[in-house]
Design a protein around this motif. Structure first.
Motif, mmCIF file in Angstrom:
data_model
loop_
_atom_site.group_PDB
_atom_site.id
_atom_site.type_symbol
_atom_site.label_atom_id
_atom_site.label_comp_id
_atom_site.label_asym_id
_atom_site.label_seq_id
_atom_site.Cartn_x
_atom_site.Cartn_y
_atom_site.Cartn_z
ATOM 1 N N VAL A 156 -51.587 72.247 -24.441
ATOM 2 C CA VAL A 156 -52.649 71.234 -24.446
ATOM 3 C C VAL A 156 -52.059 69.846 -24.221
ATOM 4 O O VAL A 156 -52.615 69.029 -23.474
ATOM 5 N N MET A 157 -50.918 69.555 -24.839
ATOM 6 C CA MET A 157 -50.282 68.258 -24.655
ATOM 7 C C MET A 157 -49.795 68.082 -23.211
ATOM 8 O O MET A 157 -49.831 66.975 -22.668
ATOM 9 N N ALA A 158 -49.336 69.172 -22.606
ATOM 10 C CA ALA A 158 -48.952 69.100 -21.195
ATOM 11 C C ALA A 158 -50.161 68.760 -20.331
ATOM 12 O O ALA A 158 -50.061 67.974 -19.373
ATOM 13 N N PHE A 159 -51.311 69.319 -20.671
ATOM 14 C CA PHE A 159 -52.530 68.980 -19.935
ATOM 15 C C PHE A 159 -52.902 67.520 -20.160
ATOM 16 O O PHE A 159 -53.381 66.850 -19.233
ATOM 17 N N CYS A 160 -52.714 67.006 -21.380
ATOM 18 C CA CYS A 160 -52.967 65.582 -21.638
ATOM 19 C C CYS A 160 -52.171 64.709 -20.687
ATOM 20 O O CYS A 160 -52.699 63.761 -20.082
ATOM 21 N N LEU A 161 -50.892 65.027 -20.548
ATOM 22 C CA LEU A 161 -50.020 64.227 -19.681
ATOM 23 C C LEU A 161 -50.415 64.367 -18.221
ATOM 24 O O LEU A 161 -50.517 63.369 -17.495
ATOM 25 N N VAL A 162 -50.660 65.595 -17.777
ATOM 26 C CA VAL A 162 -51.018 65.823 -16.378
ATOM 27 C C VAL A 162 -52.352 65.149 -16.052
ATOM 28 O O VAL A 162 -52.494 64.498 -15.004
ATOM 29 N N ALA A 163 -53.331 65.271 -16.941
ATOM 30 C CA ALA A 163 -54.642 64.672 -16.687
ATOM 31 C C ALA A 163 -54.541 63.155 -16.585
ATOM 32 O O ALA A 163 -55.158 62.534 -15.711
ATOM 33 N N THR A 164 -53.761 62.548 -17.475
ATOM 34 C CA THR A 164 -53.587 61.095 -17.428
ATOM 35 C C THR A 164 -52.887 60.660 -16.151
ATOM 36 O O THR A 164 -53.282 59.672 -15.511
ATOM 37 N N LEU A 165 -51.856 61.386 -15.768
ATOM 38 C CA LEU A 165 -51.135 61.037 -14.541
ATOM 39 C C LEU A 165 -52.001 61.250 -13.307
ATOM 40 O O LEU A 165 -51.867 60.515 -12.319
ATOM 41 N N VAL A 166 -52.881 62.239 -13.337
ATOM 42 C CA VAL A 166 -53.798 62.458 -12.210
ATOM 43 C C VAL A 166 -54.693 61.237 -12.021
ATOM 44 O O VAL A 166 -54.895 60.756 -10.895
ATOM 45 N N VAL A 167 -55.216 60.704 -13.125
ATOM 46 C CA VAL A 167 -56.050 59.507 -13.037
ATOM 47 C C VAL A 167 -55.231 58.329 -12.509
ATOM 48 O O VAL A 167 -55.676 57.590 -11.615
ATOM 49 N N ALA A 168 -54.026 58.153 -13.043
ATOM 50 C CA ALA A 168 -53.197 57.013 -12.651
ATOM 51 C C ALA A 168 -52.777 57.092 -11.181
ATOM 52 O O ALA A 168 -52.850 56.097 -10.446
ATOM 53 N N VAL A 169 -52.340 58.260 -10.747
ATOM 54 C CA VAL A 169 -51.886 58.410 -9.357
ATOM 55 C C VAL A 169 -53.051 58.261 -8.390
ATOM 56 O O VAL A 169 -52.933 57.616 -7.341
ATOM 57 N N SER A 170 -54.191 58.855 -8.727
ATOM 58 C CA SER A 170 -55.375 58.705 -7.880
ATOM 59 C C SER A 170 -55.763 57.234 -7.751
ATOM 60 O O SER A 170 -56.070 56.753 -6.652
ATOM 61 N N ALA A 171 -55.740 56.519 -8.876
ATOM 62 C CA ALA A 171 -56.093 55.098 -8.847
ATOM 63 C C ALA A 171 -55.081 54.288 -8.036
ATOM 64 O O ALA A 171 -55.455 53.359 -7.308
ATOM 65 N N LEU A 172 -53.815 54.641 -8.156
ATOM 66 C CA LEU A 172 -52.786 53.912 -7.410
ATOM 67 C C LEU A 172 -52.955 54.113 -5.904
ATOM 68 O O LEU A 172 -52.852 53.153 -5.127
ATOM 69 N N VAL A 173 -53.234 55.338 -5.492
ATOM 70 C CA VAL A 173 -53.422 55.622 -4.065
ATOM 71 C C VAL A 173 -54.658 54.904 -3.530
ATOM 72 O O VAL A 173 -54.614 54.244 -2.477
ATOM 73 N N VAL A 174 -55.766 55.000 -4.264
ATOM 74 C CA VAL A 174 -57.003 54.347 -3.818
ATOM 75 C C VAL A 174 -56.834 52.834 -3.817
ATOM 76 O O VAL A 174 -57.282 52.138 -2.884
ATOM 77 N N GLY A 175 -56.175 52.303 -4.847
ATOM 78 C CA GLY A 175 -55.946 50.864 -4.899
ATOM 79 C C GLY A 175 -55.094 50.367 -3.759
ATOM 80 O O GLY A 175 -55.339 49.287 -3.204
ATOM 81 N N ALA A 176 -54.084 51.160 -3.365
ATOM 82 C CA ALA A 176 -53.234 50.768 -2.248
ATOM 83 C C ALA A 176 -53.971 50.833 -0.915
ATOM 84 O O ALA A 176 -53.689 50.051 0.004
ATOM 85 N N LEU A 177 -54.925 51.767 -0.796
ATOM 86 C CA LEU A 177 -55.658 51.904 0.464
ATOM 87 C C LEU A 177 -56.753 50.854 0.632
ATOM 88 O O LEU A 177 -57.025 50.411 1.755
ATOM 89 N N LEU A 178 -57.371 50.451 -0.475
ATOM 90 C CA LEU A 178 -58.529 49.571 -0.377
ATOM 91 C C LEU A 178 -58.234 48.103 -0.668
ATOM 92 O O LEU A 178 -58.983 47.229 -0.236
ATOM 93 N N PHE A 179 -57.149 47.838 -1.389
ATOM 94 C CA PHE A 179 -56.902 46.468 -1.833
ATOM 95 C C PHE A 179 -55.438 46.098 -1.607
ATOM 96 O O PHE A 179 -54.582 46.978 -1.459
ATOM 97 N N PRO A 180 -55.135 44.799 -1.601
ATOM 98 C CA PRO A 180 -53.737 44.389 -1.431
ATOM 99 C C PRO A 180 -52.916 44.696 -2.671
ATOM 100 O O PRO A 180 -53.452 44.845 -3.778
ATOM 101 N N LEU A 181 -51.608 44.788 -2.486
ATOM 102 C CA LEU A 181 -50.669 44.997 -3.583
ATOM 103 C C LEU A 181 -49.676 43.841 -3.617
ATOM 104 O O LEU A 181 -49.385 43.235 -2.583
ATOM 105 N N GLY A 182 -49.169 43.561 -4.776
ATOM 106 C CA GLY A 182 -48.204 42.472 -4.895
ATOM 107 C C GLY A 182 -47.922 42.158 -6.348
ATOM 108 O O GLY A 182 -48.140 42.991 -7.235
ATOM 109 N N ASP A 183 -47.417 40.958 -6.604
ATOM 110 C CA ASP A 183 -47.129 40.550 -7.970
ATOM 111 C C ASP A 183 -48.408 40.516 -8.799
ATOM 112 O O ASP A 183 -49.503 40.256 -8.289
ATOM 113 N N LEU A 184 -48.255 40.767 -10.102
ATOM 114 C CA LEU A 184 -49.400 40.858 -10.994
ATOM 115 C C LEU A 184 -49.436 39.661 -11.937
ATOM 116 O O LEU A 184 -48.395 39.155 -12.345
#
Length: 309
Positions: A156-184
């Motif tokens: 179950v804890m492995a699923f917690c980690l995988v599920a969280t990373l799925v959200v993060a990676v999906s958001a990173l890919v979509v953010g890179a495709l739709l918006f600029p990247l740079g310093d925060l």
């Protein structure tokens, strides 16, 4: 020499080699069980559907922000950008830097979508095996109930980690495709490099995954109380929703710091300069307490439960 002594094999006593060979075999069986549980869990269509829904949330958020930004731009210079300050934390910054979509997606999924998915997997961990009639066969193996329960919780804890990373990676890919990247620009107003921002995004994802350990232990405990997987999943999700509602009632402010969801959004403090650790430590400590309490309750219930009848 007696006949028994004559028939005894030469060399070390049988107790030594048999005990030494038992431990590696037991460890090997445990790792084999964990591998089998991980493969079984992540090959189920239900698990894949949950991960697909979680991956779709950042896509929908990113498209919505992009469409709103395009609409504001077509309205003329007076149109506002970045979501007008509404929605989850960081949403106003997405149009300036796509990396903020990671933080926004995690903030949007943490209150309901992520814990609901964890509740489904944890609630079905033991009860699902019992309803399918496979739990009694798992207990025939030499690992015993304690190791089986720990293996289920690790899965179950492995699923917690995988599920969280799925959200993060999906958001990173979509953010890179739709918006600029740079310093925060941090919440404190300071500027950090994009590499530092990526590191903080990874750290935030790990903190979010750790924030779900309490829900995982609660769901596992509920799963030991019934032989119906659906009932265990429904009960876990129902308890999750109830706690979320209670955490929003002002009259219960004295009890709210003890709810497992109270400090979930403290991960935003990782985007401050310097980082505020107080609420983060309270969150992780609270999750550890819930994991210890409900993990012990699950062990006490599972080790005395009749699953062979």
């Amino acid at each position: 020499m007696s006949q028994a002594e004559a028939e005894r094999p030469a060399g070390p006593s049988p107790a030594g080699p048999s005990r030494a060979s038992t431990f590696p075999a037991s460890r090997l069986w445990t790792f084999g069980l964990l591998r089998s549980e991980l493969l079984t869990t992540f090959r189920r269509w239900r698990t894949l559907a949950l991960l697909a829904v979680l991956a779709a949330v950042p896509v929908l958020v990113g498209i919505a922000v992009k469409m709103e930004t395009s609409g504001d731009s077509s309205a003329g210079p007076g149109g506002g950008g970045g979501g007008g300050g509404g929605g989850p934390a960081f949403i106003a910054q997405i149009t300036n830097n796509g990396l903020f979509l990671v933080f926004t997606a995690l903030a949007a999924t943490l209150p309901f979508f992520l814990p609901m998915a964890i509740g489904v997997i944890a609630g079905d961990a033991i009860a699902g095996e019992a309803s399918a009639g496979t739990l009694r066969y798992l207990l025939v193996a030499p690992a015993g109930r304690t190791r089986l329960l720990l293996t289920k919780y690790a899965t179950v804890m492995a699923f917690c980690l995988v599920a969280t990373l799925v959200v993060a990676v999906s958001a990173l890919v979509v953010g890179a495709l739709l918006f600029p990247l740079g310093d925060l620009t941090t919440i404190s107003g300071t500027t950090i490099s994009f590499a530092d921002g990526l590191l903080r995004a990874l750290l935030i994802a790990l903190v979010v995954a750790a924030s779900l350990t309490g829900v995982a232990a609660l769901g596992l405990f509920v799963s030991t109380l019934t032989s119906s997987g659906i009932a265990a999943m429904a009960t876990t999700v129902g308890l999750l929703i109830t706690v979320q509602i209670l955490d929003q009632i002002p009259q219960l402010h004295a009890l709210q710091p003890y709810f497992f969801s109270h400090y979930w959004l403290s991960f935003a403090d990782l985007m401050r300069e310097p980082v505020y650790w107080d609420d983060l430590q309270k969150n992780l400590g609270l999750q550890a307490l819930y994991a210890a309490v409900f993990g012990s309750a699950a062990w006490a219930r599972f080790t005395t439960k009749d699953v062979t009848a």
